[in-house]
Design an enzyme around this catalytic site. Structure first.
Site, PDB file in Angstrom:
ATOM      1  CB  SER A 134      -0.965  -2.941  -7.651  1.00 28.71           C
ATOM      2  OG  SER A 134      -1.492  -3.126  -6.356  1.00 28.71           O
ATOM      3  CD  GLU A 189      -3.876  -1.387  -2.590  1.00 27.25           C
ATOM      4  OE1 GLU A 189      -4.588  -0.371  -2.508  1.00 27.25           O
ATOM      5  OE2 GLU A 189      -3.771  -2.220  -1.677  1.00 27.25           O
ATOM      6  CE1 TYR A 233       2.535   0.673  -5.203  1.00 30.62           C
ATOM      7  CE2 TYR A 233       0.329  -0.247  -5.041  1.00 30.62           C
ATOM      8  CZ  TYR A 233       1.668  -0.405  -5.325  1.00 30.62           C
ATOM      9  OH  TYR A 233       2.144  -1.631  -5.732  1.00 30.62           O
TER      10      TYR A 233
END
Length: 327
Positions: free
Chosen positions: A129, A131, A152
């Site tokens: 990701s 992220e 996450y």
């Protein structure tokens, strides 16, 4: 051990990416298998929406249990495995940090261990990701250091390095896709993009007058989910396994997304949208944008849809959904 030719196994096939990936691979002539925790009890709404539910062979598998993963991999003996499972909400990860990190990390390692233990020459894709990067003042590429800002993201970063470790230590064909935000009508309502589209539609129909969101000045790189699963599939067709950033390369503020969506309904968003700190995360990413030049150079991949066109597609799908409900 030679795996079955052109057979794909997608862990997490019930999600947005799993459904679009299954359709892509079926169209490419693959025999497609997919998993969820309870194949008999899952609705597989994404597969139903795409009209391919009867074309995917479904299995129950729990990624946190090695035996469950290994048994599924052994039974299918796929030529390609895609790991798209695990808790996928960044916001929810702050409320459930242990479960989130555990579901991402253990699932990835169990699949890698199953491939290694069974001695399969299977190619493996793991969904990482954007992220992982945290804030990106300049577009992030494959060499940009990680700075995760949520549980996450911590799980995804650890999973990324697990894939790299198995690739180097055991010579597995294993790679990760560092995917930036990608949306579609199959996104659940809890995602902010769907919340905006459905909120604007409700206001246009006078079901409500206000939409409450968190911070509006966040900047994101939004793409079209079917484009991104195409990139996943291309990664496993390379001669050597490599990690790729998948993004449009163009960033917009959430306020711009809201404005575009409300304009589609003939509305002025400033008269209807409120910002509430209750919807903000303990730590968030102010700017997230990727550099997909490596994917373009080596995969021949480029995003077909930028944010304004993405909003048009989401609005069109929402209007169709509502018209079918009326009938």
């Amino acid at each position: 051990m030679k795996p079955a030719s052109r057979t794909a196994l997608a862990f997490g096939v019930s999600g947005q990416d799993g459904a679009y990936l299954a359709k892509l691979l079926i169209d490419q002539g693959y025999e497609v298998h997919g998993t969820s925790r309870d194949a008999d009890g899952s609705s597989f709404s994404g597969l139903r929406a795409l009209g391919i539910l009867d074309q995917v062979r479904l299995h129950s598998a729990t990624l946190s249990e090695f035996r469950s993963v290994a048994q599924t991999v052994q039974n299918v003996r796929p030529s390609e495995i895609f790991n798209l499972a695990a808790q996928s909400s960044v916001g929810l990860s702050f409320q459930q940090p242990v479960e989130t990190i555990d579901s991402i990390m253990h699932g990835t390692i169990n699949i890698l261990e199953a491939i290694r233990f069974l001695g399969l020459e299977t190619r493996f894709y793991s969904a990482s990701s954007s992220e992982c990067f945290g804030n990106t003042e300049v577009p992030a590429n494959e060499r940009t250091p990680f700075h995760p800002r949520s549980p996450y993201a911590v799980g995804k970063a650890a999973s990324f390095w697990a894939v790299a470790n198995y690739r180097e230590a055991y010579d597995l064909f294993a790679c990760s896709g560092l995917l930036f935000n990608h949306e579609s009508p199959l996104r659940p309502t809890r995602y902010v993009t769907q919340k905006i589209i459905q909120g604007a539609a409700d206001i246009a129909e006078r079901r409500t007058d206000t939409l409450t969101l968190g911070a509006l000045d966040l900047t994101r790189d939004w793409g079209w989910a079917p484009d991104y699963v195409d990139a996943m599939a291309r990664m496993l067709k390379q001669d050597t396994p490599e990690d790729f950033v998948i993004a449009t390369g163009v960033a917009y503020k959430l306020q711009d997304f809201v404005d575009t969506a409300f304009r589609c309904f003939g509305l002025d968003w400033t008269k209807h949208v409120e910002s509430d700190s209750a919807f903000m995360r303990p730590s968030d990413i102010s700017r997230s944008v990727g550099d997909p030049s490596k994917a373009k150079r080596l995969l021949g991949w480029a995003a077909t849809t930028k944010m304004p066109d993405l909003v048009d597609k989401l609005v069109e799908a929402e209007l169709i959904r509502r018209s079918l409900q009326i009938r």
